[in-house]
Design an enzyme around this catalytic site. Structure first.
Site, PDB file in Angstrom:
ATOM      1  N   ASP A 272       0.960   0.387   6.373  1.00  0.00           N
ATOM      2  CA  ASP A 272      -0.272  -0.274   5.972  1.00  0.00           C
ATOM      3  C   ASP A 272      -1.509   0.492   6.444  1.00  0.00           C
ATOM      4  OD1 ASP A 272      -1.811  -2.732   5.062  1.00  0.00           O
ATOM      5  OD2 ASP A 272      -2.359  -2.688   7.187  1.00  0.00           O
ATOM      6  N   GLU A 307      -0.139   3.646   2.573  1.00  0.00           N
ATOM      7  CA  GLU A 307      -1.379   3.152   1.982  1.00  0.00           C
ATOM      8  C   GLU A 307      -2.492   3.904   2.699  1.00  0.00           C
ATOM      9  OE1 GLU A 307      -4.087  -0.847   1.247  1.00  0.00           O
ATOM     10  OE2 GLU A 307      -2.858  -0.682   3.048  1.00  0.00           O
TER      11      GLU A 307
END
Length: 385
Positions: A272, A307
């Site tokens: 993330d 990401e």
């Protein structure tokens, strides 16, 4: 677990270790503390307190026959505060309570030990929030619907973060105990059951992990490792950054990645918002982590996905042998363009894709993202600069 084979000798293993003679070894890295006690919960709900030994690097440890698999425990700091194990494999209740000695080695993986995964080019990914995908809101609920997922052409499911969070309801991005699946979703063995069943149907299973911050409720690392685990020369949307220049902190996250891939047989990890991982080390933590994973798991397909809102290409670049640290990256540019076209929203980072703040419109940016991957390729961002 293979994780024990690949650890560099200068690092010690985080978490409880069950010894061959059935004694239990407990350890806690608490460099800000001078005294820590192991507290073993008794049948009358009282705690037996045992002093732990400190080494020069701030590791506290104790090996005892007074605990066993299933024992509940906490650590008591010098000020009297009792905290859970930051490497808890299972919580008896919520994140503020006792951790449980859990033995991962007893799970029967059966033929799953022969699973080799699937190559990246076969990946058709379906992202799942465990608490909302099925009425049960559990790992078992997902397991019961694997046939449906396979029938619509899915080849891989990605679980949104399952690391233990305070309370029952959360997207998962406020995790504080990164080695413990949240008990609201099921037990560690029920998560393994899901992964084994998915593999039997030819489905890969990915896990979303959050290494850029901890949630605000239940992060006790601030109480005994703040001076080493966090640093404030860099800021993030959540406050001070994780101190990835500290070798023990780096190892904590590397071991966590290996833990999910090896102990739970996950096929890949999605990292993330890595643009909020701040690291000025000569070798970036993302590079070291990926290299360690590749070295540890050479015999099956293991996929690492980023990401990265900064659109940094170096982690995706191919080496001479056509290998790469990371297999893919979420295309945030694509998402932002689609969002603007569908909703008309133009605030925040969405404004970068509008003619009011750039030389082009969202349709142009969308076409570029589809054709070339990144919509922004070095151009100035009005939102970020």
């Amino acid at each position: 677990m293979r994780i024990q084979k690949v650890l560099k000798q200068e690092y010690r293993q985080f978490g409880v270790k069950i010894l061959p003679d059935n004694r239990i070894n407990f350890n806690l890295w608490a460099p800000d503390e001078q005294e820590v006690r192991l507290c073993l919960k008794q049948q009358d709900n009282s705690f037996l307190e045992l002093p732990m030994e400190r080494d020069k690097e701030g590791w506290f440890s104790i090996c005892t026959e007074l605990a066993q698999v299933g024992s509940e425990y906490m650590f008591k700091l010098a000020n009297g505060l009792m905290v859970p194990d930051p490497v808890s494999y299972l919580q008896a209740g919520d994140v503020h309570g006792t951790s449980v000695v859990f033995d991962h080695s007893t799970y029967d993986w059966g033929n799953d030990v022969n699973w080799k995964g699937r190559p990246w080019e076969e990946t058709v990914l379906y992202e799942i929030h465990t608490g909302t995908f099925a009425p049960e809101g559990t790992f078992g609920g997902i397991k019961n619907r694997l046939d449906y997922l396979a029938s619509i052409g899915v080849t891989a499911i990605e679980l949104m973060p399952v690391a233990d969070i305070p309370g029952k309801w959360n997207w998962g991005y406020d995790g504080v105990l990164l080695f413990a699946p949240d008990t609201a979703y099921g037990s560690p063995d029920e998560l393994k059951d899901l992964i084994k069943a998915a593999h039997e149907k030819g489905l890969m299973v990915f896990l979303d992990v959050v290494y850029n911050h901890f949630g605000p409720d239940g992060n006790y690392l601030y109480c005994y490792a703040k001076s080493n685990f966090f640093e404030c020369k860099h800021s993030t949307p959540w406050g001070c950054a994780i101190n990835f220049e500290n070798k023990t902190v780096r190892e904590f996250y590397i071991q966590n990645a290996l833990f999910w891939l090896e102990t739970y047989h996950f096929d890949g990890l999605r990292f993330d918002a890595v643009h909020e991982i701040k690291d000025d080390s000569p070798v970036n933590i993302l590079e070291e982590l990926a290299q360690r994973v590749r070295e540890a798991i050479p015999d099956r397909h293991t996929h690492l996905v980023l990401e990265n809102d900064d659109n940094v290409p170096k982690f995706l670049e191919r080496k001479a042998d056509n290998s790469a640290y990371y297999d893919a990256q979420w295309n945030d540019d694509f998402h932002h363009c689609i969002h603007i076209l569908l909703t008309g929203e133009k605030g925040g980072y969405y404004r970068d894709y509008t003619p009011e703040y750039s030389e082009n419109n969202p349709t142009w940016f969308l076409a570029r993202a589809l054709a070339e991957g990144y919509a922004y390729q070095g151009e100035l961002s009005s939102y970020r600069n």
